[in-house]
Design a protein around this motif. Structure first.
Motif, PDB file in Angstrom:
ATOM      1  N   SER A 168       2.821  59.770  12.872  1.00  0.00           N
ATOM      2  CA  SER A 168       3.642  60.679  12.077  1.00  0.00           C
ATOM      3  C   SER A 168       4.787  59.931  11.402  1.00  0.00           C
ATOM      4  O   SER A 168       5.085  60.149  10.223  1.00  0.00           O
ATOM      5  CB  SER A 168       4.192  61.803  12.960  1.00  0.00           C
ATOM      6  N   GLN A 169       5.419  59.034  12.107  1.00  0.00           N
ATOM      7  CA  GLN A 169       6.512  58.243  11.528  1.00  0.00           C
ATOM      8  C   GLN A 169       5.996  57.318  10.429  1.00  0.00           C
ATOM      9  O   GLN A 169       6.635  57.157   9.381  1.00  0.00           O
ATOM     10  CB  GLN A 169       7.195  57.426  12.629  1.00  0.00           C
ATOM     11  N   ASP A 170       4.820  56.716  10.652  1.00  0.00           N
ATOM     12  CA  ASP A 170       4.252  55.801   9.654  1.00  0.00           C
ATOM     13  C   ASP A 170       3.960  56.513   8.341  1.00  0.00           C
ATOM     14  O   ASP A 170       4.257  56.000   7.257  1.00  0.00           O
ATOM     15  CB  ASP A 170       2.960  55.172  10.195  1.00  0.00           C
ATOM     16  N   ILE A 171       3.389  57.705   8.409  1.00  0.00           N
ATOM     17  CA  ILE A 171       3.019  58.416   7.188  1.00  0.00           C
ATOM     18  C   ILE A 171       4.250  58.992   6.493  1.00  0.00           C
ATOM     19  O   ILE A 171       4.353  58.979   5.266  1.00  0.00           O
ATOM     20  CB  ILE A 171       1.976  59.529   7.477  1.00  0.00           C
ATOM     21  N   GLN A 172       5.220  59.487   7.265  1.00  0.00           N
ATOM     22  CA  GLN A 172       6.415  60.078   6.673  1.00  0.00           C
ATOM     23  C   GLN A 172       7.291  59.034   5.997  1.00  0.00           C
ATOM     24  O   GLN A 172       7.924  59.306   4.980  1.00  0.00           O
ATOM     25  CB  GLN A 172       7.216  60.823   7.740  1.00  0.00           C
ATOM     26  N   LYS A 173       7.338  57.822   6.536  1.00  0.00           N
ATOM     27  CA  LYS A 173       8.151  56.757   5.959  1.00  0.00           C
ATOM     28  C   LYS A 173       7.388  55.948   4.919  1.00  0.00           C
ATOM     29  O   LYS A 173       7.924  54.977   4.374  1.00  0.00           O
ATOM     30  CB  LYS A 173       8.664  55.845   7.073  1.00  0.00           C
ATOM     31  N   GLY A 174       6.148  56.345   4.653  1.00  0.00           N
ATOM     32  CA  GLY A 174       5.375  55.686   3.613  1.00  0.00           C
ATOM     33  C   GLY A 174       4.847  54.323   3.985  1.00  0.00           C
ATOM     34  O   GLY A 174       4.467  53.540   3.111  1.00  0.00           O
ATOM     35  N   ARG A 175       4.804  54.003   5.257  1.00  0.00           N
ATOM     36  CA  ARG A 175       4.280  52.703   5.673  1.00  0.00           C
ATOM     37  C   ARG A 175       2.782  52.588   5.406  1.00  0.00           C
ATOM     38  O   ARG A 175       2.267  51.509   5.134  1.00  0.00           O
ATOM     39  CB  ARG A 175       4.546  52.484   7.169  1.00  0.00           C
ATOM     40  N   VAL A 176       2.096  53.715   5.512  1.00  0.00           N
ATOM     41  CA  VAL A 176       0.662  53.758   5.220  1.00  0.00           C
ATOM     42  C   VAL A 176       0.390  54.985   4.352  1.00  0.00           C
ATOM     43  O   VAL A 176       1.008  56.035   4.544  1.00  0.00           O
ATOM     44  CB  VAL A 176      -0.190  53.822   6.514  1.00  0.00           C
ATOM     45  N   PRO A 177      -0.537  54.889   3.368  1.00  0.00           N
ATOM     46  CA  PRO A 177      -0.816  56.038   2.499  1.00  0.00           C
ATOM     47  C   PRO A 177      -1.795  57.033   3.110  1.00  0.00           C
ATOM     48  O   PRO A 177      -1.868  58.180   2.679  1.00  0.00           O
ATOM     49  CB  PRO A 177      -1.423  55.390   1.253  1.00  0.00           C
ATOM     50  N   LYS A 178      -2.567  56.585   4.129  1.00  0.00           N
ATOM     51  CA  LYS A 178      -3.579  57.461   4.715  1.00  0.00           C
ATOM     52  C   LYS A 178      -3.806  57.087   6.173  1.00  0.00           C
ATOM     53  O   LYS A 178      -3.766  55.917   6.550  1.00  0.00           O
ATOM     54  CB  LYS A 178      -4.894  57.335   3.934  1.00  0.00           C
ATOM     55  N   LEU A 179      -4.054  58.106   7.008  1.00  0.00           N
ATOM     56  CA  LEU A 179      -4.340  57.892   8.428  1.00  0.00           C
ATOM     57  C   LEU A 179      -5.497  58.776   8.862  1.00  0.00           C
ATOM     58  O   LEU A 179      -5.591  59.932   8.450  1.00  0.00           O
ATOM     59  CB  LEU A 179      -3.113  58.224   9.289  1.00  0.00           C
ATOM     60  N   ASP A 180      -6.366  58.238   9.690  1.00  0.00           N
ATOM     61  CA  ASP A 180      -7.422  59.013  10.344  1.00  0.00           C
ATOM     62  C   ASP A 180      -7.126  59.030  11.834  1.00  0.00           C
ATOM     63  O   ASP A 180      -6.969  57.966  12.461  1.00  0.00           O
ATOM     64  CB  ASP A 180      -8.794  58.397  10.086  1.00  0.00           C
ATOM     65  N   LEU A 181      -7.040  60.226  12.405  1.00  0.00           N
ATOM     66  CA  LEU A 181      -6.624  60.382  13.797  1.00  0.00           C
ATOM     67  C   LEU A 181      -7.629  61.237  14.560  1.00  0.00           C
ATOM     68  O   LEU A 181      -8.220  62.165  14.009  1.00  0.00           O
ATOM     69  CB  LEU A 181      -5.241  61.036  13.874  1.00  0.00           C
ATOM     70  N   ASP A 182      -7.772  60.914  15.839  1.00  0.00           N
ATOM     71  CA  ASP A 182      -8.624  61.679  16.743  1.00  0.00           C
ATOM     72  C   ASP A 182      -7.801  61.962  17.993  1.00  0.00           C
ATOM     73  O   ASP A 182      -7.413  61.028  18.702  1.00  0.00           O
ATOM     74  CB  ASP A 182      -9.880  60.865  17.080  1.00  0.00           C
ATOM     75  N   PHE A 183      -7.510  63.244  18.263  1.00  0.00           N
ATOM     76  CA  PHE A 183      -6.664  63.556  19.414  1.00  0.00           C
ATOM     77  C   PHE A 183      -7.033  64.914  19.993  1.00  0.00           C
ATOM     78  O   PHE A 183      -7.865  65.638  19.440  1.00  0.00           O
ATOM     79  CB  PHE A 183      -5.177  63.530  19.024  1.00  0.00           C
ATOM     80  N   ARG A 184      -6.403  65.231  21.106  1.00  0.00           N
ATOM     81  CA  ARG A 184      -6.668  66.489  21.803  1.00  0.00           C
ATOM     82  C   ARG A 184      -5.490  67.432  21.612  1.00  0.00           C
ATOM     83  O   ARG A 184      -4.334  67.015  21.651  1.00  0.00           O
ATOM     84  CB  ARG A 184      -6.894  66.208  23.298  1.00  0.00           C
ATOM     85  N   LEU A 185      -5.831  68.705  21.450  1.00  0.00           N
ATOM     86  CA  LEU A 185      -4.809  69.692  21.101  1.00  0.00           C
ATOM     87  C   LEU A 185      -5.056  70.987  21.859  1.00  0.00           C
ATOM     88  O   LEU A 185      -6.175  71.499  21.886  1.00  0.00           O
ATOM     89  CB  LEU A 185      -4.849  69.958  19.588  1.00  0.00           C
ATOM     90  N   PHE A 186      -3.989  71.510  22.463  1.00  0.00           N
ATOM     91  CA  PHE A 186      -4.077  72.816  23.118  1.00  0.00           C
ATOM     92  C   PHE A 186      -3.888  73.916  22.074  1.00  0.00           C
ATOM     93  O   PHE A 186      -3.135  73.738  21.106  1.00  0.00           O
ATOM     94  CB  PHE A 186      -3.006  72.955  24.202  1.00  0.00           C
ATOM     95  N   PRO A 187      -4.531  75.063  22.242  1.00  0.00           N
ATOM     96  CA  PRO A 187      -4.372  76.149  21.269  1.00  0.00           C
ATOM     97  C   PRO A 187      -2.948  76.681  21.253  1.00  0.00           C
ATOM     98  O   PRO A 187      -2.214  76.566  22.247  1.00  0.00           O
ATOM     99  CB  PRO A 187      -5.380  77.208  21.755  1.00  0.00           C
ATOM    100  N   VAL A 188      -2.591  77.290  20.121  1.00  0.00           N
ATOM    101  CA  VAL A 188      -1.210  77.758  19.955  1.00  0.00           C
ATOM    102  C   VAL A 188      -0.905  78.997  20.790  1.00  0.00           C
ATOM    103  O   VAL A 188       0.260  79.381  20.915  1.00  0.00           O
ATOM    104  CB  VAL A 188      -0.931  78.069  18.463  1.00  0.00           C
ATOM    105  N   ASN A 189      -1.925  79.618  21.386  1.00  0.00           N
ATOM    106  CA  ASN A 189      -1.674  80.814  22.192  1.00  0.00           C
ATOM    107  C   ASN A 189      -1.126  80.487  23.576  1.00  0.00           C
ATOM    108  O   ASN A 189      -0.883  81.386  24.381  1.00  0.00           O
ATOM    109  CB  ASN A 189      -2.954  81.648  22.322  1.00  0.00           C
ATOM    110  N   GLY A 190      -0.943  79.186  23.863  1.00  0.00           N
ATOM    111  CA  GLY A 190      -0.337  78.797  25.130  1.00  0.00           C
ATOM    112  C   GLY A 190      -1.313  78.569  26.262  1.00  0.00           C
ATOM    113  O   GLY A 190      -0.898  78.242  27.382  1.00  0.00           O
TER     114      GLY A 190
END
Length: 325
Positions: free
Chosen positions: A212-234
């Motif tokens: 997130s820091q890399d993309i926001q500061k413009g260090r890289v123009p594109k990122l491909d990410l694979d991660f795990r995420l819990f649903p927003v319902n808690g």
């Protein structure tokens, strides 16, 4: 005395001529100003705009009561009323993107002209050229805007109906998301997904934080990410955990530097891959177990050949035997 009166008359004539010329130039300026206001009216169609322009053109010429105008644009004709085509004519081509698309014409009708008076003057020709140029630029701009609007409508239709979740972020605020993204992450307002560390699996938080820091500061123009995420319902149950593929890119959106986020829920796909992998392992294990149930590999091969023969020719052999009986 007589010489003084002559000088006074000459000065008076010069003054009248200057006033007349200034009056004509003022009429021309007023005409250009009025045309500019007409062109700026975005709620009017090109057809309406051209008709309004042709109606005010005669007022800028030196004989307005004897002047009529016509604008021809792509087989459409716009004229003043009354109108009469005469031999006393001024014309200027109407160019759109450098190509002839019509003509702007001025006609002088029913006018008795003295020998030393011209029906048209140079300044009027310059005015006609300026009007034609402004109309050409207006048509170019409106066509460009219409094409851009149509392109945006097609793009929005594709985005809104995409099965990929899409959102746009400006200054850490989500300014747009499509329906697929809303179904996945919830309605707006909500946190930017790469900044929503509460719902990211703890083992993936540091990787996402750095990305997130890399993309926001413009260090890289594109990122491909694979991660795990819990649903927003808690729901924090292990079965509720989602596997997400995410592509993040820097873009320009409405004149501002922005981040576009594409998200795909890979949970079902990965579960299917794991199931197929387990089935393949079980099949391999079954073949190994089968090998150990025979006294020797030779016995196993003979049995497999016998089974294969039964499957391929067993039905045919049985039919032949029935016919012989």
């Amino acid at each position: 005395m007589e010489a003084g009166r002559d000088a006074h008359r000459q000065a008076d004539d010069v003054l009248k001529k200057v006033i007349a010329e200034l009056t004509e130039r003022n009429k021309e300026l007023n005409c250009l100003y009025a045309i500019s206001r007409i062109i700026e009216q975005q709620n009017h169609s090109t057809k309406e705009t051209l008709q309004q322009v042709v109606d005010i053109l005669p007022s800028a010429w030196q004989y307005p009561e004897h002047t009529c105008a016509r604008i021809t644009f792509e087989n459409q004709v716009f004229t003043t009323s009354p109108f009469a085509e005469t031999s006393l004519r001024q014309a200027c081509s109407l160019l759109v993107n450098g190509q002839p698309a019509g003509v702007v014409e001025i006609f002088c009708r029913e006018l008795e002209i003295e020998d030393n008076v011209l029906p048209f003057v140079k300044e009027e020709a310059d005015l006609l050229k300026a009007v034609a140029e402004r109309l050409g630029k207006m048509i170019e701009r409106r066509r460009t805007e219409a094409a851009l609007q149509k392109s945006e409508q097609r793009f929005r239709h594709l985005v809104e109906n995409s099965i990929t979740g899409i959102s746009i972020v400006q200054n850490n605020q989500i300014v747009y998301q499509n329906k697929a993204q809303e179904n996945f992450l919830g309605p707006l307002p909500r946190k930017y997904v790469l900044g929503d560390f509460e719902n990211i699996h703890p083992d993936d938080v540091e990787t996402i934080r750095q990305a997130s820091q890399d993309i926001q500061k413009g260090r890289v123009p594109k990122l491909d990410l694979d991660f795990r995420l819990f649903p927003v319902n808690g729901d924090r149950n292990r079965g509720a955990l989602k596997r997400v593929f995410c592509r993040v890119m820097l873009i320009d959106y409405q004149g501002k530097e922005s981040i576009i986020v594409y998200m795909i829920d890979m949970t079902k796909t990965m579960e299917l891959e794991q199931l197929l992998f387990r089935q393949d392992k079980m099949a391999s294990l079954g073949r190994i177990c089968l090998l150990y149930t025979y006294p020797s590999p030779r016995d196993l091969i003979q049995d497999l050949v016998f089974r294969l023969l039964l499957e391929n020719w067993g039905g045919g052999g049985g039919g032949g035997g029935g016919g012989g009986g």
